[in-house]
Design a protein around this motif. Structure first.
Motif, PDB file in Angstrom:
ATOM      1  N   GLN B  55      47.943  38.633  29.848  1.00  0.00           N
ATOM      2  CA  GLN B  55      49.187  38.229  30.433  1.00  0.00           C
ATOM      3  C   GLN B  55      49.170  38.770  31.851  1.00  0.00           C
ATOM      4  OE1 GLN B  55      52.191  39.836  28.155  1.00  0.00           O
ATOM      5  NE2 GLN B  55      53.920  38.311  28.877  1.00  0.00           N
ATOM      6  N   TYR B  56      48.778  39.716  32.028  1.00  0.00           N
ATOM      7  CA  TYR B  56      48.738  40.467  33.357  1.00  0.00           C
ATOM      8  C   TYR B  56      48.110  39.626  34.425  1.00  0.00           C
ATOM      9  CZ  TYR B  56      47.803  43.994  36.833  1.00  0.00           C
ATOM     10  OH  TYR B  56      47.802  44.709  38.050  1.00  0.00           O
ATOM     11  N   TRP B  57      46.547  39.207  33.772  1.00  0.00           N
ATOM     12  CA  TRP B  57      46.150  38.198  34.655  1.00  0.00           C
ATOM     13  C   TRP B  57      46.458  36.938  34.721  1.00  0.00           C
ATOM     14  CZ3 TRP B  57      43.178  39.579  38.516  1.00  0.00           C
ATOM     15  CH2 TRP B  57      42.419  40.914  38.758  1.00  0.00           C
ATOM     16  N   GLY B  58      47.415  36.565  34.104  1.00  0.00           N
ATOM     17  CA  GLY B  58      47.609  35.133  33.951  1.00  0.00           C
ATOM     18  C   GLY B  58      46.326  34.130  33.869  1.00  0.00           C
ATOM     19  N   PHE B  79      50.161  48.171  38.525  1.00  0.00           N
ATOM     20  CA  PHE B  79      48.746  47.950  38.811  1.00  0.00           C
ATOM     21  C   PHE B  79      47.946  47.925  37.462  1.00  0.00           C
ATOM     22  CE2 PHE B  79      47.855  49.243  43.363  1.00  0.00           C
ATOM     23  CZ  PHE B  79      49.082  49.303  43.614  1.00  0.00           C
ATOM     24  N   GLY B  80      48.675  47.734  36.340  1.00  0.00           N
ATOM     25  CA  GLY B  80      47.817  47.568  35.178  1.00  0.00           C
ATOM     26  C   GLY B  80      47.875  48.778  34.359  1.00  0.00           C
ATOM     27  N   THR B  81      47.120  48.818  33.219  1.00  0.00           N
ATOM     28  CA  THR B  81      46.627  49.962  32.643  1.00  0.00           C
ATOM     29  C   THR B  81      45.373  50.423  32.603  1.00  0.00           C
ATOM     30  OG1 THR B  81      48.575  49.410  31.203  1.00  0.00           O
ATOM     31  CG2 THR B  81      47.315  51.134  30.402  1.00  0.00           C
ATOM     32  N   SER B  82      44.882  51.476  32.819  1.00  0.00           N
ATOM     33  CA  SER B  82      43.572  52.073  32.601  1.00  0.00           C
ATOM     34  C   SER B  82      43.150  51.798  31.463  1.00  0.00           C
ATOM     35  CB  SER B  82      43.291  53.388  33.430  1.00  0.00           C
ATOM     36  OG  SER B  82      42.275  54.003  32.955  1.00  0.00           O
ATOM     37  N   LEU B  83      41.849  51.448  31.150  1.00  0.00           N
ATOM     38  CA  LEU B  83      41.373  51.292  29.959  1.00  0.00           C
ATOM     39  C   LEU B  83      40.755  52.807  29.339  1.00  0.00           C
ATOM     40  CD1 LEU B  83      39.238  48.121  30.440  1.00  0.00           C
ATOM     41  CD2 LEU B  83      41.071  48.350  28.800  1.00  0.00           C
ATOM     42  N   LEU B  84      40.260  53.487  30.510  1.00  0.00           N
ATOM     43  CA  LEU B  84      39.560  54.604  30.277  1.00  0.00           C
ATOM     44  C   LEU B  84      40.550  55.564  29.894  1.00  0.00           C
ATOM     45  CD1 LEU B  84      36.624  54.822  30.683  1.00  0.00           C
ATOM     46  CD2 LEU B  84      36.893  55.835  32.950  1.00  0.00           C
ATOM     47  N   TYR B  85      41.666  55.845  30.571  1.00  0.00           N
ATOM     48  CA  TYR B  85      42.714  56.891  30.237  1.00  0.00           C
ATOM     49  C   TYR B  85      43.812  56.434  29.642  1.00  0.00           C
ATOM     50  CZ  TYR B  85      39.777  59.223  33.962  1.00  0.00           C
ATOM     51  OH  TYR B  85      38.723  59.481  34.572  1.00  0.00           O
ATOM     52  N   ARG B  86      44.003  55.273  29.202  1.00  0.00           N
ATOM     53  CA  ARG B  86      44.879  54.604  28.443  1.00  0.00           C
ATOM     54  C   ARG B  86      46.380  54.917  29.241  1.00  0.00           C
ATOM     55  NH1 ARG B  86      42.559  51.547  24.556  1.00  0.00           N
ATOM     56  NH2 ARG B  86      40.369  52.271  24.314  1.00  0.00           N
ATOM     57  N   SER B  87      46.362  54.871  30.306  1.00  0.00           N
ATOM     58  CA  SER B  87      47.860  55.087  30.785  1.00  0.00           C
ATOM     59  C   SER B  87      47.801  54.263  32.227  1.00  0.00           C
ATOM     60  CB  SER B  87      47.978  56.622  31.122  1.00  0.00           C
ATOM     61  OG  SER B  87      47.012  57.120  32.041  1.00  0.00           O
ATOM     62  N   PRO B  88      49.029  54.259  32.772  1.00  0.00           N
ATOM     63  CA  PRO B  88      49.319  53.298  33.896  1.00  0.00           C
ATOM     64  C   PRO B  88      48.274  53.594  34.935  1.00  0.00           C
ATOM     65  CG  PRO B  88      51.219  53.938  32.857  1.00  0.00           C
ATOM     66  CD  PRO B  88      50.573  54.535  31.967  1.00  0.00           C
ATOM     67  N   VAL B  89      47.938  52.925  35.636  1.00  0.00           N
ATOM     68  CA  VAL B  89      47.017  53.171  36.751  1.00  0.00           C
ATOM     69  C   VAL B  89      47.781  54.044  38.048  1.00  0.00           C
ATOM     70  CG1 VAL B  89      45.899  52.051  38.582  1.00  0.00           C
ATOM     71  CG2 VAL B  89      45.316  51.167  36.389  1.00  0.00           C
ATOM     72  N   LEU B  90      48.710  53.433  38.239  1.00  0.00           N
ATOM     73  CA  LEU B  90      49.589  53.945  39.185  1.00  0.00           C
ATOM     74  C   LEU B  90      49.800  55.728  38.989  1.00  0.00           C
ATOM     75  CD1 LEU B  90      50.386  52.665  41.735  1.00  0.00           C
ATOM     76  CD2 LEU B  90      52.641  52.694  41.073  1.00  0.00           C
ATOM     77  N   ASP B  91      50.160  55.852  37.763  1.00  0.00           N
ATOM     78  CA  ASP B  91      50.360  57.244  37.502  1.00  0.00           C
ATOM     79  C   ASP B  91      48.934  58.091  37.426  1.00  0.00           C
ATOM     80  OD1 ASP B  91      52.777  56.531  36.673  1.00  0.00           O
ATOM     81  OD2 ASP B  91      52.358  56.867  34.559  1.00  0.00           O
ATOM     82  N   ASP B 285      36.158  50.013  34.297  1.00  0.00           N
ATOM     83  CA  ASP B 285      37.613  50.223  34.104  1.00  0.00           C
ATOM     84  C   ASP B 285      37.990  49.479  35.412  1.00  0.00           C
ATOM     85  OD1 ASP B 285      40.142  50.571  33.873  1.00  0.00           O
ATOM     86  OD2 ASP B 285      40.132  52.963  33.674  1.00  0.00           O
ATOM     87  N   LEU B 286      38.250  48.232  35.331  1.00  0.00           N
ATOM     88  CA  LEU B 286      38.765  47.405  36.201  1.00  0.00           C
ATOM     89  C   LEU B 286      39.734  47.574  37.035  1.00  0.00           C
ATOM     90  CD1 LEU B 286      37.260  45.241  38.068  1.00  0.00           C
ATOM     91  CD2 LEU B 286      38.273  43.416  36.752  1.00  0.00           C
ATOM     92  N   PRO B 287      40.998  47.616  36.034  1.00  0.00           N
ATOM     93  CA  PRO B 287      42.206  47.824  36.930  1.00  0.00           C
ATOM     94  C   PRO B 287      42.521  49.115  37.555  1.00  0.00           C
ATOM     95  CG  PRO B 287      42.460  47.335  34.351  1.00  0.00           C
ATOM     96  CD  PRO B 287      41.037  47.529  34.747  1.00  0.00           C
ATOM     97  N   LEU B 288      41.937  50.266  36.875  1.00  0.00           N
ATOM     98  CA  LEU B 288      41.622  51.291  37.768  1.00  0.00           C
ATOM     99  C   LEU B 288      41.181  51.326  39.282  1.00  0.00           C
ATOM    100  CD1 LEU B 288      42.792  54.607  37.875  1.00  0.00           C
ATOM    101  CD2 LEU B 288      40.566  54.916  36.443  1.00  0.00           C
ATOM    102  N   MET B 289      39.910  50.596  39.070  1.00  0.00           N
ATOM    103  CA  MET B 289      39.150  50.414  40.132  1.00  0.00           C
ATOM    104  C   MET B 289      39.814  49.592  41.504  1.00  0.00           C
ATOM    105  SD  MET B 289      35.277  49.025  39.694  1.00  0.00           S
ATOM    106  CE  MET B 289      34.655  48.156  41.021  1.00  0.00           C
ATOM    107  N   VAL B 290      40.536  48.643  40.711  1.00  0.00           N
ATOM    108  CA  VAL B 290      41.297  47.779  41.747  1.00  0.00           C
ATOM    109  C   VAL B 290      42.450  48.510  42.409  1.00  0.00           C
ATOM    110  CG1 VAL B 290      42.566  45.680  42.006  1.00  0.00           C
ATOM    111  CG2 VAL B 290      40.558  45.423  40.612  1.00  0.00           C
ATOM    112  N   GLY B 291      43.064  49.190  41.611  1.00  0.00           N
ATOM    113  CA  GLY B 291      44.291  50.139  41.988  1.00  0.00           C
ATOM    114  C   GLY B 291      43.550  51.196  42.993  1.00  0.00           C
TER     115      GLY B 291
END
Lengths: 287, 322, 277
Positions: B55-58, B79-91, B285-291
């Motif tokens: 959904q996030y990527w559509g 910014f999505g959710t980090s896979l590694l840390y299981r929490s929102p990237v922005l946090d 962990d792509l979302p975290l990376m991109v963030g």
């Protein structure tokens, strides 16, 4: 002469140039200069560009580049002018009016530049100086680029007027300015002299120098060719001592206007300029 | 002046859009399916999570739509959710950024101050021994990998002299609330020092060049002719004419600084933004990376913008020209 | 003339220095091929400090660190060379396009350059490395796509300068083709700049390659890349095995400095105006 304010005898200036490697050579843009200035007197030092006039000023002030070697004698008020004495006197008893407005710090407000070296009552003195040279008080808050060339010249003059100044060295204060401004500058120099200071006016403009100078020293290729009273420059120049000066005088537009002679002179000036350009780029102003 | 700042701001805005497009297209062009890339080898991801990524990527839409929906959620701070840390990237970024900022800030100030001083000293004593030493030192530093410098400092100060701990931002096994300020400084000193030492070279060499130009200028000859002492000449003219270029150079240095902090944080296991990016990159962990990439680029763009404005607008000579 | 002779002397010294740096690098390259892989076998001679037999000591598996370092440098140099060449090609293309195809192209390319400068180099490289799926391929791509910007600017201004020069205008009015002008006039004029740009880019490229491998991107831990050697050594320094870190890094610094000095000297030789200092 003992009553001379400044006496320059047999001054020579050489620049040593190092080449990467071993050898060093010395070039001598000035070989034998003699000038003498008394208090309240204006002496014009006249010569073509590259004849070494500016170097004379820099030598008296002790601001030559690090690779310069001086010879001969310079005496100020009867005593030898050593480097230490120069450092003590410049900006205090000996002041300098440089040839170009580039000598002002581009990032400092002009009022502050005038205040440098004025001491405790600097602000009021600066105001008075601005008034004397027809600058508005508000001009003091401007940067050099915000002022016209003529105003900057007046700022330069204001920096040179100090309590206790006995010798003013003006290095080409009149290049390429319109006649009115020229007259103003000459008037200001005359005023400095009438206040008792000796003035060394370094210029290539013999005509305007003659308007205020008491004596004229003619310089060519690093040597003093002749020192004569300003009054000697009249008519066909028969009172002048050397052929060179006579020709210089007669080459002026108002006189014989000896075109052929002037042409030759131009060529030589161009060559000299090239030489001096080389000199400045080599002798990096290092200190 | 306001206009020229506005023009530069607009340019930065277009650059940020360009950056997001570039990042997006790189990911899109890569042989990897973003969903796969997100999940990587992580088999523990639930179908629910996979659905969320899709959904996030559509994923099912056209690339342009995908980009727009992605950029839209970025703008909303998602910014999505980090896979590694299981929490929102922005946090995660928020909590790490401060740690990194302290490190980079200290190094920035230190290297700027020391570098400027060394540059001035070298220029004033041009050609003398001290100048040659400073020049040699700076040129050698430019050729030195920052992580190697960090390792050497670690060997000397942590292993041999035992002045500083070997790593981490706080002592191990101590509760966050019990960490004293002095402990933090203790752990912070070596990475900050590493980062500073390297940053010195750039500003020192530029200041040296600039200062030599200034000292050869006519206004310095005149200052001398007016009887100003060496110190007065520096105070009145040298500093005034050289400090602005040095500061703007330091701002333009943000990119190198961030790269350097990544390496320094890796060496000292210092948990900042840089080491988090390294981990994210290594673990996929792509979302975290991109963030982190977007945030760090914003940081660098801001630095470049400030440098630009300092160069062009703050210089009084430029006021008339702009 | 005195000055001519002296000038020649300066150049000779400079050339000699550049040549000795180059010889040193060639020697390393040669050693990289000549040293036997046997030295990398596991052996009982573990954790030995530097000695005549093992100038850089041995590691925790008994491998000779000197051999590892030299082989690692060989890898770094080849990766660096490849990435630099690609970077230079990108720079030439971008710079020339900016200079030749009018204002719009110039604006677009200068915007792209700003974009690439805006992202921290290392961050961008990690992204590309990751997207390309790691490996040497990813490293080369990542490095070459981030190092072309400065040289592209140089090429752009050089081409602009040459393009507007009188002799080009004359050549054009003589009816020479654009290709002929590019080949006969523009290329020889910008070649020195490109050579210098290449040589000065090289040290940066190697530094970034080492940084990337140090962080663990791209190459497998078995590859003797210099960054990997140092990153492995990191976990052994708390036990006092300083030689694992000091020597490989030192050699890397010397190699980078050699390249830098070759580049600088050639720059000075090709631009006589800058040789005053």
């Amino acid at each position: 002469m003992s009553d001379a304010l400044l006496q320059v005898e047999h001054l020579s200036i050489g620049f040593s140039q190092y080449f990467k490697g071993t050898k060093k050579r010395v070039i001598h843009p000035i070989s034998d200069l003699n000038v003498e200035i008394r208090e309240g007197e204006i002496v014009a030092v006249v010569g073509s560009s590259g004849s070494g006039k500016s170097l004379l000023a820099h030598a008296v002030l002790g601001i030559l580049p690090g690779n310069a070697v001086c010879g001969g004698n310079i005496a100020y008020r009867g005593e030898p002018l050593t480097e230490e004495r120069k450092a003590r006197l410049r900006g205090r008893e000996i002041s300098f009016i440089p040839q170009s407005v580039n000598y002002l710090d581009p990032l400092m407000r002009v009022g502050k530049q005038v205040r440098i070296g004025l001491g405790a009552d600097a602000p009021s003195v600066q105001q008075a100086l601005f008034q004397r040279y027809g600058l508005k008080a508000s001009d003091g808050r401007l940067f050099p680029y915000e002022l016209s060339g003529g105003m900057l010249r007046r700022v330069l003059f204001a920096t040179s007027v100090r309590e206790g100044v006995r010798l003013v060295i003006a290095d080409e204060p009149t290049p390429g300015i319109h006649p009115e401004a020229l007259a103003e500058i000459l008037k200001q120099l005359k005023q400095l002299a009438s206040e008792g200071a000796g003035v060394m006016l370094i210029t290539h403009d013999l005509m305007s120098a003659l308007e205020i100078a008491d004596r004229v020293a003619v310089i060519e290729e690093g040597r003093t060719v002749e020192i004569s009273e300003a009054a000697a420059f009249e008519g066909a120049g028969r009172q002048l001592r050397t052929e060179f000066t006579r020709r210089l005088w007669r080459a002026l537009p108002d006189n014989d206007f000896d075109l052929e002679l002037q042409g030759k002179e131009e060529v030589r000036i161009a060559a000299d300029r090239r030489k001096s350009g080389l000199l400045l780029s080599k002798g990096a102003l290092d200190f | 002046m306001a206009k020229s700042i506005a023009i530069r701001l607009v340019r930065v805005a277009t650059l940020l859009i360009g950056l997001s497009i570039l990042t997006f297209s790189l990911i899109h062009l890569s042989p990897m399916d973003p969903v796969n890339a997100y999940i990587g080898g992580d088999t523990s991801a639930s179908p629910e999570q996979i659905e969320k990524f899709k959904q996030y990527w559509g994923v099912d839409k056209s690339p342009v739509e995908q980009y727009l929906s992605w950029a839209g959620s970025l703008l909303q701070g998602n910014f999505g959710t980090s896979l590694l840390y299981r929490s929102p990237v922005l946090d995660i970024i928020q909590s790490r950024f401060l740690t990194s900022l302290a490190l980079m800030g200290a190094a920035w100030l230190l290297s700027g101050g020391i570098g400027y001083s060394l540059g001035v000293i070298a220029a004033v004593h041009r050609g003398k021994l001290i100048d040659r030493i400073i020049k040699w030192y700076s040129y050698t530093l430019v050729s030195t990998p920052i992580f190697w410098m960090g390792l050497i400092l670690l060997i000397v100060f942590a292993v041999w002299l035992k002045w500083f701990p070997v790593g981490l931002a706080v002592p191990a096994g101590v509760l966050e609330s019990e960490v004293r300020f002095i402990d933090r400084v203790h752990h912070f000193a070596l990475p900050a020092l590493t980062l500073s030492i390297l940053g010195v070279a750039n500003v020192a060499m530029h200041t040296r060049e600039k200062m030599i130009d200034i000292l050869n200028s006519e206004y310095i000859v005149f200052a001398k002719a007016r009887g100003e002492s060496k110190w007065q000449i520096f105070k009145n003219h040298g500093f005034r004419n050289s400090i602005l270029p040095a500061i703007s150079l330091q701002f333009a240095y943000f990119g190198e600084l961030f790269g350097g902090s990544m390496l320094a944080e890796q060496v000292f296991a210092y948990p900042g933004l840089g080491s988090t990016l390294t981990t994210a990159g290594l673990k996929g962990d792509l979302p975290l990376m991109v963030g982190i990439i977007l945030v760090s680029s914003l940081f660098v763009f801001a630095g470049n913008l400030i440098a630009d404005i300092l160069n062009k607008v703050v210089d009084p000579r430029m006021k008339g020209a702009v | 003339m005195l000055s001519v002779q002296e000038g020649w002397n300066v150049r000779k010294t400079m050339l000699l220095l550049a040549a000795s740096s180059a010889a040193f690098l060639l020697l390393l390259l040669f050693l990289g091929f000549w040293l036997s892989n046997d030295n990398l076998r596991l052996s009982v001679a573990r954790n030995l400090p530097p000695s005549w037999e093992h100038p850089f000591g041995t590691d925790w598996l008994g491998r000779d660190m000197f051999t590892r370092t030299i082989k690692g440098l060989r890898l770094s140099l080849s990766v660096g060379a490849l990435a630099s060449v690609i970077s230079v090609v990108v720079a030439i293309v971008m710079g020339t396009c900016a200079a030749v195809f009018g204002k719009a192209a110039d604006a677009v390319i200068s915007w792209i350059i700003d974009l690439f400068i805006g992202m921290p180099h290392l961050v961008f490289m990690i992204l590309i490395c990751f997207i390309a799926g790691g490996g040497i391929y990813g490293i080369v791509l990542g490095i070459s796509l981030t190092h072309w910007t400065a040289l592209a600017r140089v090429v752009r201004s050089e081409v602009l300068q040459v393009k507007n020069a009188e002799y080009i205008q004359i050549s054009r009015s003589c009816g020479k083709s654009a290709w002929y002008i590019a080949r006969r006039h523009i290329w020889p004029a910008i070649f020195p700049q490109i050579l210098i740009g290449f040589l000065l880019m090289f040290p940066h490229v190697i530094l970034h390659e080492a940084a990337l491998t140090f962080l663990g991107f791209g190459l497998s831990p078995q590859t003797p890349a210099i960054g990997i050697i140092l990153s492995e050594a990191m976990s052994h320094i708390s036990t006092g095995k300083w030689w694992l870190v000091v020597f490989p890094g030192l050699l890397l610094v010397v190699v980078i400095k050699s390249f830098d000095s070759i580049g600088e000297r050639i720059r000075i030789l090709l631009e006589p105006a800058s040789s005053h200092e």
